[in-house]
Write a protein that holds these residues in place. Structure first.
Motif, short mmCIF file in Angstrom:
data_model
loop_
_atom_site.label_atom_id
_atom_site.label_comp_id
_atom_site.label_asym_id
_atom_site.label_seq_id
_atom_site.Cartn_x
_atom_site.Cartn_y
_atom_site.Cartn_z
N VAL A 195 27.95 -66.05 16.38
CA VAL A 195 27.62 -67.43 16.71
C VAL A 195 27.23 -68.10 15.40
O VAL A 195 26.36 -67.60 14.68
N CYS B 249 34.53 -73.10 20.48
CA CYS B 249 33.27 -73.56 21.07
C CYS B 249 33.24 -73.23 22.56
O CYS B 249 34.28 -73.24 23.22
N TYR C 39 27.89 -73.73 22.05
CA TYR C 39 27.76 -72.96 20.82
C TYR C 39 29.13 -72.72 20.22
O TYR C 39 30.15 -72.81 20.90
N GLU D 166 21.95 -77.21 21.41
CA GLU D 166 21.24 -77.01 22.67
C GLU D 166 21.21 -78.26 23.53
O GLU D 166 21.32 -78.17 24.75
N GLN E 167 26.97 -71.78 15.18
CA GLN E 167 26.36 -73.09 15.40
C GLN E 167 25.92 -73.20 16.85
O GLN E 167 26.59 -72.70 17.75
N LEU E 168 24.77 -73.86 17.07
CA LEU E 168 24.26 -74.11 18.41
C LEU E 168 23.98 -75.60 18.55
O LEU E 168 23.50 -76.23 17.62
N TYR F 98 22.07 -67.37 23.43
CA TYR F 98 22.45 -66.81 22.14
C TYR F 98 21.63 -67.44 21.03
O TYR F 98 21.03 -68.49 21.20
N LYS F 99 21.66 -66.78 19.86
CA LYS F 99 21.07 -67.36 18.66
C LYS F 99 22.06 -67.16 17.52
O LYS F 99 22.99 -66.35 17.62
N CYS G 97 19.54 -71.69 25.52
CA CYS G 97 20.74 -70.99 25.06
C CYS G 97 20.53 -69.48 25.12
O CYS G 97 19.52 -68.97 24.63
#
Length: 65
Positions: free
Chosen positions: A38, A62, A48, A43, A40-41, A6-7, A4
């Protein structure tokens, strides 16, 4: 698996789907880009979730990556 880009907490800019397809019905808001964190992730399924604020409250969208 850490693919991902992003974090959690990263700020992303996007045009909400309701603005793209004109389903919101608020002419002055259509086409406006928003920014939000962001929140929620997922992976494994490669998506996300980002939040953004509106006068009606917090909204979420999302995105695949």
């Amino acid at each position: 698996m850490n693919n991902c880009p992003y974090k959690i907490g990263d700020i992303v800019k996007f045009k909400p789907c309701s603005c793209v397809n004109a389903s919101a019905g608020f002419g002055e808001e259509l086409g406006r880009e928003v920014a939000g964190p962001v929140v929620q992730l997922h992976e494994e399924h490669r998506w996300y979730r980002a939040s953004y604020e509106t006068p009606q409250g917090t909204r979420y969208e999302c995105f695949k990556f």
